[in-house]
Design an enzyme around this catalytic site. Structure first.
Site, PDB file in Angstrom:
ATOM      1  N   ALA A  86       0.888  -1.168   0.092  1.00  0.00           N
ATOM      2  CA  ALA A  86       0.202   0.038   0.098  1.00  0.00           C
ATOM      3  C   ALA A  86       0.704   1.203   0.097  1.00  0.00           C
ATOM      4  O   ALA A  86       2.069   1.222   0.543  1.00  0.00           O
ATOM      5  CB  ALA A  86      -0.953   0.099   1.244  1.00  0.00           C
ATOM      6  N   ASP A  87       0.287   2.249  -0.581  1.00  0.00           N
ATOM      7  CA  ASP A  87       1.052   3.746  -0.353  1.00  0.00           C
ATOM      8  C   ASP A  87      -0.200   4.699  -0.401  1.00  0.00           C
ATOM      9  O   ASP A  87      -1.362   4.495  -1.028  1.00  0.00           O
ATOM     10  CB  ASP A  87       1.627   3.905  -1.841  1.00  0.00           C
ATOM     11  CG  ASP A  87       2.464   5.158  -1.894  1.00  0.00           C
ATOM     12  OD1 ASP A  87       3.435   5.399  -0.715  1.00  0.00           O
ATOM     13  OD2 ASP A  87       2.214   6.136  -2.578  1.00  0.00           O
ATOM     14  N   SER A  88      -0.003   5.639   0.646  1.00  0.00           N
ATOM     15  CA  SER A  88      -0.794   6.603   0.775  1.00  0.00           C
ATOM     16  C   SER A  88      -0.370   8.049   0.532  1.00  0.00           C
ATOM     17  O   SER A  88       0.992   8.412   0.810  1.00  0.00           O
ATOM     18  CB  SER A  88      -1.179   6.783   2.271  1.00  0.00           C
ATOM     19  OG  SER A  88      -1.995   5.590   2.514  1.00  0.00           O
ATOM     20  N   GLY A 123      -3.285   3.793  -2.351  1.00  0.00           N
ATOM     21  CA  GLY A 123      -3.319   2.694  -3.666  1.00  0.00           C
ATOM     22  C   GLY A 123      -3.027   1.486  -2.762  1.00  0.00           C
ATOM     23  O   GLY A 123      -1.899   1.247  -1.959  1.00  0.00           O
TER      24      GLY A 123
END
Length: 214
Positions: A86-88, A123
């Site tokens: 995940a990436d924020s 994402g």
């Protein structure tokens, strides 16, 4: 949400490709058993390639994290059944704000967020290795939440930065910590602002299960 399949799902090998304590906490809330293998993916994608499409930037970074963990574990002959990457990111005025590079950078971001509405986009990439561990089936998605900040004074910002809490967080704040007092309203998934959209992640894992991929 995963309750009906949880015992069977937890018999699988699940990896979270992130060192984020917030993501560990969120996944644990869903009842999942998993181990943490932080990704070594270098987060250096060109933001200019994703102008107007910040969600694609977040998904591409999440995909890179998941793929890096898979390749490393496959090389060690220990690939799991599911890898979660995940990436924020925070979006303000169309600009992607990630983790601050310094306390000065964090202070600048917080001044920009003061009294404004911004978006948080996460994402997520769910990776399922093939049976022979030579390939990876990827399911990628994103979630967006809007956040309203109160007007905050310079003294408030200086104090918050002095706590060091902003330094490992996109947009220089964590809604689950001291900065929660800055937030006047959100629209969307609260956990997405923390770093992982809980409902959507569980929903997409359930889809993989129903397709017989897990």
């Amino acid at each position: 949400m995963l309750g009906p399949i949880l015992s069977r799902l937890n018999a699988k090998s699940i990896v979270l490709g992130s060192s984020s304590p917030r993501r560990r906490e969120i996944l644990s809330m869903a009842g999942l058993s998993f181990r943490v293998v932080p990704s070594r993916f270098e987060e250096n994608l060109l933001k200019s390639d994703y102008v107007g499409r910040p969600w694609d930037y977040a998904k591409a970074t999440a995909r890179g994290k998941t793929e890096e963990v898979f390749q490393r574990l496959a090389a060690e002959n220990s690939p799991p059944n599911l890898i979660i990457g995940a990436d924020s990111i925070v979006i303000l005025d169309g600009e992607i704000l990630e983790k601050p590079r310094s306390e000065k950078d964090a202070t600048s971001m917080l001044h920009r967020l003061s009294g404004r509405t911004h978006s948080v986009i996460s994402g997520v990439a769910l990776g399922v290795p093939s049976k022979d561990n030579t390939g990876l089936t990827l399911s990628t998605f994103h979630e967006e939440t809007t956040v309203d900040f109160a007007s905050i004074t310079g003294d408030m910002i200086d104090y918050y930065v002095s706590t060091k809490e902003p330094m490992d967080k996109a947009g220089s704040y964590g809604i689950q910590g001291v900065a929660g007092s800055f937030v006047t309203a959100i629209q969307g998934d609260f956990y997405n602002v923390m770093g992982l959209p809980l409902h959507r992640t569980c929903k997409e894992i359930l889809k993989l299960w129903d397709r017989g991929l897990l």
